[in-house]
Design a protein around this motif. Structure first.
Motif, PDB file in Angstrom:
ATOM      1  N   LEU A 514       0.830  -1.213   0.000  1.00  0.00           N
ATOM      2  CA  LEU A 514       0.000   0.000   0.000  1.00  0.00           C
ATOM      3  C   LEU A 514       0.865   1.264   0.000  1.00  0.00           C
ATOM      4  O   LEU A 514       0.480   2.279  -0.574  1.00  0.00           O
ATOM      5  N   TYR A 515       2.024   1.184   0.624  1.00  0.00           N
ATOM      6  CA  TYR A 515       2.960   2.306   0.593  1.00  0.00           C
ATOM      7  C   TYR A 515       3.359   2.608  -0.853  1.00  0.00           C
ATOM      8  O   TYR A 515       3.496   3.773  -1.252  1.00  0.00           O
ATOM      9  N   GLU A 523       3.409   8.769   4.707  1.00  0.00           N
ATOM     10  CA  GLU A 523       3.895   9.094   6.053  1.00  0.00           C
ATOM     11  C   GLU A 523       3.104   8.333   7.105  1.00  0.00           C
ATOM     12  O   GLU A 523       3.679   7.779   8.052  1.00  0.00           O
ATOM     13  N   ARG A 524       1.767   8.302   6.920  1.00  0.00           N
ATOM     14  CA  ARG A 524       0.928   7.594   7.883  1.00  0.00           C
ATOM     15  C   ARG A 524       1.256   6.081   7.869  1.00  0.00           C
ATOM     16  O   ARG A 524       1.373   5.460   8.925  1.00  0.00           O
ATOM     17  N   LEU A 525       1.413   5.506   6.670  1.00  0.00           N
ATOM     18  CA  LEU A 525       1.731   4.075   6.569  1.00  0.00           C
ATOM     19  C   LEU A 525       3.085   3.774   7.195  1.00  0.00           C
ATOM     20  O   LEU A 525       3.267   2.751   7.866  1.00  0.00           O
ATOM     21  N   GLN A 526       4.031   4.647   6.998  1.00  0.00           N
ATOM     22  CA  GLN A 526       5.357   4.436   7.573  1.00  0.00           C
ATOM     23  C   GLN A 526       5.299   4.430   9.101  1.00  0.00           C
ATOM     24  O   GLN A 526       5.960   3.612   9.759  1.00  0.00           O
ATOM     25  N   GLU A 527       4.491   5.314   9.669  1.00  0.00           N
ATOM     26  CA  GLU A 527       4.324   5.340  11.129  1.00  0.00           C
ATOM     27  C   GLU A 527       3.691   4.033  11.614  1.00  0.00           C
ATOM     28  O   GLU A 527       4.110   3.475  12.634  1.00  0.00           O
ATOM     29  N   TRP A 528       2.659   3.548  10.884  1.00  0.00           N
ATOM     30  CA  TRP A 528       2.009   2.297  11.277  1.00  0.00           C
ATOM     31  C   TRP A 528       2.995   1.121  11.236  1.00  0.00           C
ATOM     32  O   TRP A 528       3.017   0.285  12.141  1.00  0.00           O
ATOM     33  N   ILE A 529       3.799   1.076  10.175  1.00  0.00           N
ATOM     34  CA  ILE A 529       4.780  -0.010  10.038  1.00  0.00           C
ATOM     35  C   ILE A 529       5.790   0.054  11.175  1.00  0.00           C
ATOM     36  O   ILE A 529       6.117  -0.966  11.798  1.00  0.00           O
ATOM     37  N   MET A 530       6.294   1.248  11.465  1.00  0.00           N
ATOM     38  CA  MET A 530       7.277   1.409  12.538  1.00  0.00           C
ATOM     39  C   MET A 530       6.682   0.979  13.880  1.00  0.00           C
ATOM     40  O   MET A 530       7.323   0.262  14.661  1.00  0.00           O
TER      41      MET A 530
END
Length: 562
Positions: A514-515, A523-530
């Motif tokens: 999805l990224y 940015e939101r997806l990256q935060e969720w993954i982290m």
């Protein structure tokens, strides 16, 4: 324990026969359908849904549709090593076996694997090799249409019956005509196309989208091309239940809005539909039957859901086909019945399954024209296609010249009158007595083809009665026993993520996919993954399960906005 496996081009399934009938086993994600996709993540191999998500985000490390390459020596580079089709299939089989063992609580030692009815000798042997590389015995292969007939319980009908099974999967198309009588399943004819399936209908949509939007497929980035195929696959499924299906996506920094209706899709796919007609007509002709002599038409395979398929069958046979068994699961359910039969399950009444030789087998001959000129390269059939196996046939051959010193018996498989257009399987060379005339130097050639797909060729010299024998266990492109042992050792060194981690791996792979797709949500997806990776580091299974559920809900909501 013996299990039944549908090793499919797009999805694969595993099951077994129990007191309540055929039972399919879910994978670690709770789904009985496991995508036939393999991906390499560093030194680790991913199989199934997690690998499928990486088709977009890691296209050069991921592969699908490799069933179409079975029986060839083609190798696919993933990461820092290459894989043969048998190895890729073996990795899928290993995943399925792990799911079955988790459900049953015991070791799986043997499997019955379904194969397209039109699979060649080499493709069937490659499938057995894949089982060997996965660590199970595969003594029995069952043709997919025969498995589908077992799933429908056609053997339980009163009296005799003739059935046509139409199997359109993701990568292959099969049609078989069977007759059931007194617990005997007799295959009268099989035909098909090993390079026709749902993927080809998807190619039609990809080509239409690119033409309408003036895009060149080679110019599209690999990630964007993978995303386009995935979105068009979803659109293709929508066309089964709606008149018009829309698509909106960004390619090369530009937004494209496109739609297609079912009527135009059917028109664009007409050449593929015509390709389906040919095997149907061939099977009916070989079985010497008219449409009115068939009792039922059965549709199986995920791609058979397309409305244009039902229309084709209805037009050709003048009736609606049977589709009450889930087309994605029918073959696996039937393979599970076959596994129960092989293990002689007391709950199953004995059923005799006959099979046919899918291709004509023969040798090369030379012909002399009226002017005495010799022309070589002609194919002489010995065992005709759709002969019930086991089968043994013989013919006599003579040298073209007096005092000829050698006679070569070439072994070919195919349907073309010229051997150059058929597949050579092997040869036997016989030393002749050069003192004899042509009519004294003849040989009798016997071909014997058994139910396991082994071809034995015997050549007997008329004069000396000497016998020469060749057992065709290896075909060009297949691995030798030594190569199998070497590949088995190499596969054993690969790291495969533990089954209990599959849910976490799959959700992370989905988030990465999805990224790639949603430029404005990165940015939101990256935060969720982290955040999820940090939760994984806690090794608190309860916390991980709760957070994973919330992560999946968030990803579902994000995709729903698209």
């Amino acid at each position: 324990m013996i299990v039944g496996i549908d090793l499919g081009t797009t999805h694969s399934l595993v099951g077994a026969y129990s007191e309540s009938g055929s039972r399919l086993f879910p994978n670690a994600l709770g789904d009985v359908l496991t995508p036939s996709v393999v991906s390499v993540d560093g030194s680790t191999v991913l199989v199934g849904q997690a690998a499928r998500e990486r088709l977009i985000s890691h296209p050069h490390h991921t592969v699908a549709s490799f069933k179409r390459w079975m029986g060839t020596a083609r190798e696919t580079r993933l990461g820092d090593r290459s894989f043969r089709p048998e190895e890729l299939s073996a990795l899928v089989l290993r995943s399925l076996l792990a799911d079955a063992e988790a459900a049953l609580g015991e070791k799986i030692e043997e499997a019955v694997i379904s194969v397209p009815a039109y699979f060649s000798d080499a493709q069937r042997k490659a499938t057995r090799t894949a089982g060997e590389l996965a660590g199970v015995r595969v003594e029995r292969l069952i043709n997919e249409p025969t498995a589908a007939a077992l799933a429908y319980g056609l053997q339980n009908r009163d009296g005799e019956g003739r059935f046509l099974v139409f199997d359109l999967g993701g990568g292959t198309f099969d049609v078989s005509i069977l007759e059931c009588f007194e617990n005997v399943f007799e295959v009268h004819a099989s035909a098909g196309d090993n390079f026709l399936g749902g993927e080809d209908f998807l190619d039609v949509l990809v080509e239409a989208f690119c033409q309408d939007n003036h895009l060149r497929q080679p110019a599209i980035l690999a990630q964007e091309y993978g995303q386009l195929r995935r979105r068009l696959e979803l659109l293709k499924r929508e066309l089964g239940g709606t008149a018009v299906a829309p698509l909106q996506m960004a390619i090369g920094g530009r937004d494209y809005v496109w739609s297609i209706d079912e009527e135009r899709f059917a028109r664009l796919a007409e050449p593929l539909v015509q390709r389906m007609r040919t095997p149907i007509e061939r099977a009916m002709r070989d079985a010497k039957l008219q449409p009115s002599q068939l009792d039922e038409i059965v549709l199986v395979g995920g791609a058979s859901r397309m409305p244009l398929v039902a229309r084709l069958v209805s037009r050709m046979f003048g009736r609606l086909p049977l589709r009450h068994v889930n087309p994605d699961q029918a073959i696996a359910l039937g393979a599970s019945v076959a596994a129960g039969l092989k293990s002689r399950d007391a709950k199953l009444e004995e059923i005799i399954l006959t099979d046919v030789c899918p291709y004509t087998l023969g040798t090369q001959i030379a012909r002399r024209d009226p002017n005495g000129q010799i022309h070589t390269g002609f194919f002489h059939p010995i065992i005709l296609r759709n002969s019930t196996v086991p089968v043994s046939r013989e013919d006599q051959f003579f040298p073209m010249h007096d005092n000829q010193q050698k006679l070569t018996i070439d072994i070919f498989q195919g349907e073309n009158p010229l051997v150059a257009n058929n597949i050579k399987l092997g040869e036997i060379t016989v030393d002749l007595d050069k003192r004899r005339q042509t009519d004294e130097n003849g040989v009798t050639v016997r071909f014997t083809y058994d139910i396991n797909g082994l071809l034995q060729v015997e050549v007997t010299e008329h004069a000396s009665k000497r016998r020469h024998e060749l057992l065709l266990e290896q075909n060009p492109g297949l691995m030798t026993p030594e190569e199998i042992r070497a590949r088995l050792a190499a596969l054993a060194e690969l790291k495969v993520h533990p089954r209990e981690q599959q849910e976490n791996i799959a959700v992370l792979a989905r988030a990465e996919r999805l990224y790639e797709e949603f430029l404005h949500e990165r940015e939101r997806l990256q935060e969720w993954i982290m955040h999820f990776r940090a939760i994984l580091d806690t090794q608190d299974n309860t916390l991980i399960a709760r957070q994973r559920g919330q992560f999946v809900e968030a990803l579902d909501a994000l995709e729903a906005q698209a």
